[in-house]
Design a protein around this motif. Structure first.
Motif, PDB file in Angstrom:
ATOM      1  N   GLU A  75       0.811  -1.216   0.000  1.00  0.00           N
ATOM      2  CA  GLU A  75       0.000   0.000   0.000  1.00  0.00           C
ATOM      3  C   GLU A  75       0.843   1.263   0.000  1.00  0.00           C
ATOM      4  OE1 GLU A  75      -3.484  -2.071   2.682  1.00  0.00           O
ATOM      5  OE2 GLU A  75      -2.742  -0.101   3.259  1.00  0.00           O
ATOM      6  N   GLU A  76       2.034   1.168   0.624  1.00  0.00           N
ATOM      7  CA  GLU A  76       2.883   2.360   0.705  1.00  0.00           C
ATOM      8  C   GLU A  76       4.269   2.057   0.184  1.00  0.00           C
ATOM      9  OE1 GLU A  76       1.196   3.902   4.985  1.00  0.00           O
ATOM     10  OE2 GLU A  76       3.273   4.412   4.451  1.00  0.00           O
ATOM     11  N   ARG A 100      -1.483   2.994  -2.259  1.00  0.00           N
ATOM     12  CA  ARG A 100      -2.204   4.213  -1.858  1.00  0.00           C
ATOM     13  C   ARG A 100      -1.265   5.394  -1.668  1.00  0.00           C
ATOM     14  NH1 ARG A 100      -3.702   4.795   2.771  1.00  0.00           N
ATOM     15  NH2 ARG A 100      -2.662   3.034   3.738  1.00  0.00           N
ATOM     16  N   VAL A 101      -0.035   5.089  -1.229  1.00  0.00           N
ATOM     17  CA  VAL A 101       0.904   6.164  -0.890  1.00  0.00           C
ATOM     18  C   VAL A 101       2.204   5.944  -1.645  1.00  0.00           C
ATOM     19  CG1 VAL A 101       2.273   7.194   0.966  1.00  0.00           C
ATOM     20  CG2 VAL A 101      -0.068   6.439   1.421  1.00  0.00           C
ATOM     21  N   GLU A 103       6.017   7.816  -2.502  1.00  0.00           N
ATOM     22  CA  GLU A 103       6.924   8.929  -2.268  1.00  0.00           C
ATOM     23  C   GLU A 103       8.242   8.606  -2.949  1.00  0.00           C
ATOM     24  OE1 GLU A 103       6.879  10.211   1.789  1.00  0.00           O
ATOM     25  OE2 GLU A 103       8.747  11.348   1.566  1.00  0.00           O
ATOM     26  N   LEU A 134      -4.084   5.599  -6.113  1.00  0.00           N
ATOM     27  CA  LEU A 134      -3.179   6.448  -5.338  1.00  0.00           C
ATOM     28  C   LEU A 134      -3.908   7.581  -4.620  1.00  0.00           C
ATOM     29  CD1 LEU A 134      -0.163   6.239  -4.929  1.00  0.00           C
ATOM     30  CD2 LEU A 134       0.155   8.013  -6.636  1.00  0.00           C
ATOM     31  N   GLN A 135      -3.622   7.722  -3.311  1.00  0.00           N
ATOM     32  CA  GLN A 135      -4.240   8.792  -2.522  1.00  0.00           C
ATOM     33  C   GLN A 135      -3.241   9.877  -2.136  1.00  0.00           C
ATOM     34  OE1 GLN A 135      -6.140   6.958   0.807  1.00  0.00           O
ATOM     35  NE2 GLN A 135      -7.474   5.734  -0.481  1.00  0.00           N
ATOM     36  N   GLU A 136      -1.962   9.480  -1.961  1.00  0.00           N
ATOM     37  CA  GLU A 136      -0.956  10.451  -1.550  1.00  0.00           C
ATOM     38  C   GLU A 136       0.278  10.317  -2.435  1.00  0.00           C
ATOM     39  OE1 GLU A 136      -2.121   9.846   3.138  1.00  0.00           O
ATOM     40  OE2 GLU A 136      -0.032  10.296   2.652  1.00  0.00           O
ATOM     41  N   ARG A 138       4.142  12.114  -3.116  1.00  0.00           N
ATOM     42  CA  ARG A 138       5.162  13.076  -2.724  1.00  0.00           C
ATOM     43  C   ARG A 138       6.386  12.884  -3.606  1.00  0.00           C
ATOM     44  NH1 ARG A 138       2.585  11.315   1.861  1.00  0.00           N
ATOM     45  NH2 ARG A 138       1.618  12.977   3.067  1.00  0.00           N
TER      46      ARG A 138
END
Lengths: 424, 170
Positions: A75-76, A100-101, A103, A134-136, A138
């Motif tokens: 997820e990340e 979802r996240v 970076e 994808l929600q976040e 960076r």
């Protein structure tokens, strides 16, 4: 119940324990401990590759690819170490249903050279569009010369870009592809020209544009509650109805105009910069009638190259038009404006600054010393709720007798009002 | 049940007296512990038993010994009281949690198993995080040693691993 240690824990529990780990080194170590632990890896929700992860051994791309492939429910994903952007499309495609996240640190030197050579400064970012969940997002250190082809990132709520070189049209296009953002942060970004963002769900926004060119911002964000911008000469905000906190700063150069219809619920306002057009300052002060916390750190006004002091501000009128003001920080030209000959002309015994509790004033020059002291005294006398006034004596511009005398007068004033006034 | 408005308590009972009802828990070694219904339902397992109406003579917990059950109850009582949002209370609760898990390994694993069986999310997360923190930064051998884990890889498999994850062992 007697427990024979870790080996006796049910698999589900071991999974819960290992799911708390995300550092890629720890995950790799765990895979080597035993078969049972290795079998938990597909259930891990997060992978984080620190900057120096592969410094000693190399092989970053292969290791990242293997681990992302093994983490079936990832997820990340956070990658700070250098990697080849050519591999990114495959990694993201593998996890496009669960991620979802995301970076990424995208400033590896090899990529920059390749990008410059091919003329496509943003091609490797296009593949992010395939991650529809994808929600976040960076991104650190990227160069964006054209808007990435993301289609519509409907689920994206948080977008942060830090330390980037952005073309104005490119970044406007990128944000346009993310219509449902609630949080937008573009920090330490070199950009010049005109940027325009329309975000109906935006709640928090921080924009920090550096660099030498002039810059204009148009922001349409009817739900925005917190807005912090630095680096724009012209600002237009459509949608100040929910805005509670507003900071407008310009570290170099000037703020020429600020267009905002109204700020009915604004609680905190901070204006900072070297030079602001007086029209912009007074308009904002007018809009911010409900403000409780006001910071003014503007050195000069003036609409052209000439730096000018603020025109006179009537003290009584100022506080009457900002009746809810509780904390007031005055640095730069504002204090001088409140200490002009006619600033106190409307002062009478009935006048009261009923909400003021804390004041912080920076005093720089001994010019007009008598008037300044009268203003300080008036602030203390007329504020029944005043808890503290802090006077910061900054380097006096003219270092001669007048400064010393003034300083002494301020000390006397502080002494007389001990308990409420202090000097820093 | 007849409701009487004259006596407030009676009305409470008539409508099920949620908060004030006490629940009895019985550990595996037959010790009894009382706790409020409100605290008891922090455990999903117990909540389901209450809903299925089989708790009149106490809730039997054959998988949880008295020592651990006492600790779990202490955790729950502390957390059910702390409903305020104040920063001070949050700090206190954080300190409580930190000391709570400063126990030896066997006890820690027993807490994990009890939290898992009783389905108490907060306690399970806290105790699992504590174990995870003990894993961080360690090499494969160190992890095995710390937790006394049996290495069930075949010698061939064992050779493969270091090659793949060489970077993690530098």
């Amino acid at each position: 119940m007697e427990c024979d240690g870790m080996d006796a824990l049910p698999d589900g529990v071991v999974q819960t324990i290992l799911s708390q780990l995300s550092n890629a080194r720890d995950v790799a170590a765990c895979s080597g401990v035993s078969r049972c632990w290795r079998d938990c890896v597909p259930f891990l929700p997060a992978l984080y590759f620190p900057r120096s992860a592969f410094d000693a051994a190399g092989g970053a791309d292969d290791a990242i690819g293997r681990m992302v492939e093994a983490a079936a429910r990832l997820e990340e994903l956070v990658i700070y170490c250098p990697f080849s952007s050519a591999r990114l499309p495959r990694w993201l495609a593998m996890r496009s249903a669960s991620l979802r996240v995301l970076e990424l640190r995208v400033d590896s030197a090899a990529d920059k050279a390749a990008a410059a050579a091919s003329g496509a400064g943003s091609a490797h970012l296009d593949c992010i569009g395939v991650v529809s969940t994808l929600q976040e997002l960076r991104l650190w250190g990227l160069t964006m010369t054209r808007a990435p082809s993301w289609g519509q990132m409907q689920r994206l709520r948080v977008l942060e870009i830090v330390g980037a070189h952005l073309e104005d049209l490119a970044v406007s296009g990128a944000v346009h592809a993310c219509p449902n953002l609630t949080d937008l942060a573009l920090l330490g970004c070199e950009c010049a020209g005109a940027v325009s963002f329309t975000l109906p769900l935006l709640e928090r926004c921080r924009l920090d544009f550096v660099g030498s060119g002039s810059c204009a911002l148009t922001l349409t964000a009817p739900q925005v509650e917190s807005l912090e911008v630095q680096g724009f000469n012209w600002i237009v905000l459509q949608g100040g109805d929910r805005l509670k906190r507003l900071t407008i700063a310009k570290n170099t150069g000037s703020v020429y105009s600020v267009g905002i219809e109204r700020l009915p619920v604004l609680e905190q306002l901070s204006l900072r910069g070297v030079q602001w057009s007086w029209g912009a300052v007074s308009y904002l002060l007018q809009c911010a009638a409900e403000v409780r916390h006001l910071v003014m750190k503007v050195e000069f006004c003036g609409d052209f190259d000439t730096l000018q002091p603020f025109p006179e501000v009537d003290l009584v009128e100022f506080f009457n038009t900002h009746p809810k003001l509780r904390r007031f920080e005055i640095h730069g030209a504002m204090f001088a404006a409140l200490c002009q000959k006619n600033s106190l002309k409307n002062l009478d015994s009935r006048f009261s600054i009923s909400s003021l509790e804390e004041v912080l004033i920076t005093v720089r020059s001994p010019l007009n010393a008598e008037q300044k002291l009268i203003t300080l005294e008036s602030l203390v006398c007329c504020s029944p709720r005043l808890l503290s006034m802090v006077i910061r004596i900054s380097q006096m511009k003219n270092c001669h007798e007048a400064s010393d005398e003034f300083f002494e007068e301020i000390c006397k004033f502080a002494h007389v009002n001990k308990g409420r006034v202090r000097i820093e | 049940m007849a409701a009487t408005t004259a006596d407030g308590n009676k009305v409470d009972e008539a409508v099920g007296g949620e908060k004030s009802k006490m629940i009895t828990l019985k550990s595996s070694d037959s010790e009894q512990f009382e706790m409020t219904r409100e605290a008891a339902v922090m455990s999903q397992t117990i909540q389901h038993m209450i809903e299925d109406d089989c708790v009149d003579s106490g809730v039997p917990l054959p998988n949880v010994g008295s020592k651990i059950l006492a600790m779990v109850i202490e955790y729950r009582n502390r957390h059910v009281d702390a409903s305020s949002d104040s920063a001070g209370e949050k700090e206190d609760l954080k300190s409580f949690d930190e000391s709570f898990v400063k126990v030896d390994q066997p006890t820690l694993f027993d807490i994990i198993l009890a939290a898992n069986y009783l389905d108490i999310k907060g306690l399970l997360d806290l105790s699992c995080q504590t174990v995870a923190d003990m894993i961080k930064g360690k090499s494969v051998e160190e992890i095995r040693k710390t937790f006394n884990i049996k290495n069930d890889y075949t010698p061939d498999e064992e050779e493969e691993i270091p090659r793949e994850n060489q970077w993690a062992f530098e």
